[in-house]
Design a protein around this motif. Sequence first.
Motif, PDB file in Angstrom:
ATOM      1  N   THR A  50       0.753  -1.167  -0.133  1.00  0.00           N
ATOM      2  CA  THR A  50      -0.032   0.033  -0.028  1.00  0.00           C
ATOM      3  C   THR A  50       0.955   1.286  -0.015  1.00  0.00           C
ATOM      4  OG1 THR A  50      -0.345  -0.002   2.323  1.00  0.00           O
ATOM      5  CG2 THR A  50      -1.898  -1.145   1.307  1.00  0.00           C
ATOM      6  N   ARG A  51       2.058   1.297  -0.307  1.00  0.00           N
ATOM      7  CA  ARG A  51       3.155   2.287  -0.323  1.00  0.00           C
ATOM      8  C   ARG A  51       2.675   3.361  -1.515  1.00  0.00           C
ATOM      9  NH1 ARG A  51       8.740  -0.624   1.529  1.00  0.00           N
ATOM     10  NH2 ARG A  51       7.930  -0.633   3.695  1.00  0.00           N
ATOM     11  N   ILE A  52       2.861   4.480  -1.087  1.00  0.00           N
ATOM     12  CA  ILE A  52       2.627   5.470  -2.386  1.00  0.00           C
ATOM     13  C   ILE A  52       3.871   5.278  -3.403  1.00  0.00           C
ATOM     14  CG2 ILE A  52       2.216   7.981  -2.902  1.00  0.00           C
ATOM     15  CD1 ILE A  52       1.120   7.997  -0.022  1.00  0.00           C
ATOM     16  N   PRO A  53       3.587   5.040  -4.640  1.00  0.00           N
ATOM     17  CA  PRO A  53       4.746   5.283  -5.497  1.00  0.00           C
ATOM     18  C   PRO A  53       5.203   6.652  -5.687  1.00  0.00           C
ATOM     19  CG  PRO A  53       2.806   4.206  -6.447  1.00  0.00           C
ATOM     20  CD  PRO A  53       2.529   4.720  -5.025  1.00  0.00           C
ATOM     21  N   LYS A  54       6.509   6.947  -6.135  1.00  0.00           N
ATOM     22  CA  LYS A  54       6.759   8.214  -6.371  1.00  0.00           C
ATOM     23  C   LYS A  54       6.285   8.877  -7.462  1.00  0.00           C
ATOM     24  CE  LYS A  54      11.650   7.291  -4.774  1.00  0.00           C
ATOM     25  NZ  LYS A  54      12.942   7.227  -5.115  1.00  0.00           N
ATOM     26  N   THR A  55       5.792   8.232  -8.603  1.00  0.00           N
ATOM     27  CA  THR A  55       4.892   8.736  -9.661  1.00  0.00           C
ATOM     28  C   THR A  55       3.767   9.235  -8.905  1.00  0.00           C
ATOM     29  OG1 THR A  55       3.843   6.344 -10.185  1.00  0.00           O
ATOM     30  CG2 THR A  55       5.933   7.448 -11.464  1.00  0.00           C
ATOM     31  N   HIS A  56       3.114   8.718  -8.032  1.00  0.00           N
ATOM     32  CA  HIS A  56       1.865   9.176  -7.545  1.00  0.00           C
ATOM     33  C   HIS A  56       2.203  10.434  -6.665  1.00  0.00           C
ATOM     34  CE1 HIS A  56      -1.071   5.249  -7.717  1.00  0.00           C
ATOM     35  NE2 HIS A  56      -0.294   5.479  -8.797  1.00  0.00           N
ATOM     36  N   ALA A  57       3.382  10.520  -5.931  1.00  0.00           N
ATOM     37  CA  ALA A  57       3.813  11.509  -5.294  1.00  0.00           C
ATOM     38  C   ALA A  57       3.965  12.788  -6.205  1.00  0.00           C
ATOM     39  CB  ALA A  57       4.949  11.383  -4.462  1.00  0.00           C
ATOM     40  N   ARG A  58       4.583  12.540  -7.300  1.00  0.00           N
ATOM     41  CA  ARG A  58       4.621  13.833  -8.429  1.00  0.00           C
ATOM     42  C   ARG A  58       3.450  14.281  -8.828  1.00  0.00           C
ATOM     43  NH1 ARG A  58       8.000  10.701 -11.985  1.00  0.00           N
ATOM     44  NH2 ARG A  58       9.297   9.758 -10.638  1.00  0.00           N
ATOM     45  N   MET A  59       2.399  13.210  -8.847  1.00  0.00           N
ATOM     46  CA  MET A  59       1.118  13.515  -9.017  1.00  0.00           C
ATOM     47  C   MET A  59       0.382  14.321  -8.173  1.00  0.00           C
ATOM     48  SD  MET A  59      -0.483  13.595 -11.872  1.00  0.00           S
ATOM     49  CE  MET A  59      -2.071  14.462 -12.339  1.00  0.00           C
ATOM     50  N   LEU A  60       0.622  14.077  -6.822  1.00  0.00           N
ATOM     51  CA  LEU A  60       0.162  15.021  -5.814  1.00  0.00           C
ATOM     52  C   LEU A  60       0.817  16.426  -6.050  1.00  0.00           C
ATOM     53  CD1 LEU A  60       0.209  12.267  -3.068  1.00  0.00           C
ATOM     54  CD2 LEU A  60      -1.814  13.530  -3.697  1.00  0.00           C
ATOM     55  N   TRP A  61       2.041  16.434  -6.156  1.00  0.00           N
ATOM     56  CA  TRP A  61       2.550  17.911  -5.966  1.00  0.00           C
ATOM     57  C   TRP A  61       1.906  18.672  -7.230  1.00  0.00           C
ATOM     58  CZ3 TRP A  61       6.074  19.145 -10.065  1.00  0.00           C
ATOM     59  CH2 TRP A  61       6.781  20.241  -9.964  1.00  0.00           C
ATOM     60  N   PHE A  62       1.759  18.059  -8.465  1.00  0.00           N
ATOM     61  CA  PHE A  62       1.407  18.880  -9.665  1.00  0.00           C
ATOM     62  C   PHE A  62      -0.334  19.134  -9.536  1.00  0.00           C
ATOM     63  CE2 PHE A  62      -0.291  18.904 -13.786  1.00  0.00           C
ATOM     64  CZ  PHE A  62       0.164  19.992 -14.541  1.00  0.00           C
ATOM     65  N   ALA A  63      -0.860  18.235  -8.833  1.00  0.00           N
ATOM     66  CA  ALA A  63      -2.533  18.163  -8.763  1.00  0.00           C
ATOM     67  C   ALA A  63      -2.949  19.641  -8.044  1.00  0.00           C
ATOM     68  CB  ALA A  63      -3.199  17.132  -8.127  1.00  0.00           C
ATOM     69  N   GLY A  64      -2.038  19.896  -7.044  1.00  0.00           N
ATOM     70  CA  GLY A  64      -2.423  21.085  -6.115  1.00  0.00           C
ATOM     71  C   GLY A  64      -2.261  22.433  -7.027  1.00  0.00           C
ATOM     72  N   LEU A  65      -1.052  22.280  -8.015  1.00  0.00           N
ATOM     73  CA  LEU A  65      -0.709  23.685  -8.628  1.00  0.00           C
ATOM     74  C   LEU A  65      -1.835  23.551  -9.615  1.00  0.00           C
ATOM     75  CD1 LEU A  65       2.978  23.029  -9.065  1.00  0.00           C
ATOM     76  CD2 LEU A  65       1.969  24.459  -7.298  1.00  0.00           C
ATOM     77  N   ARG A  66      -2.398  22.416 -10.294  1.00  0.00           N
ATOM     78  CA  ARG A  66      -3.364  22.453 -11.376  1.00  0.00           C
ATOM     79  C   ARG A  66      -4.620  22.989 -10.841  1.00  0.00           C
ATOM     80  NH1 ARG A  66      -7.395  19.253 -12.166  1.00  0.00           N
ATOM     81  NH2 ARG A  66      -6.549  18.002 -10.516  1.00  0.00           N
ATOM     82  N   GLY A  67      -4.944  22.562  -9.837  1.00  0.00           N
ATOM     83  CA  GLY A  67      -6.414  22.985  -9.078  1.00  0.00           C
ATOM     84  C   GLY A  67      -6.581  24.598  -9.024  1.00  0.00           C
TER      85      GLY A  67
END
Length: 83
Positions: A50-67
């Motif tokens: 259930t670990r968060i992959p690095k690709t998902h962490a990058r998406m979390l970072w980008f998603a906040g900016l996108r909103g």
Amino acid sequence: FIYIGASTFVVRENWKIGFGFWSLVAIVLARAAHIFPLTQMMNVLRPSETRIPKTHARMLWFAGLRGAIAFSLALGAENDIGK
């Protein structure tokens, strides 16, 4: 935050382009400084499946900016396409 920043273009002030640029750089770096270490700390406590992959962490970072960018663009859409 972006909503407040977008209002700077409505109010007639003597703004510097450097201020806006360095503000955006600070936002991007601050978000990265929180998202990446926190996801790594969470991964220490989670089981391996259930670990968060690095690709998902990058998406979390980008998603906040996108909103925030989408919200500020939507505010200006009324001027572009009418009511």
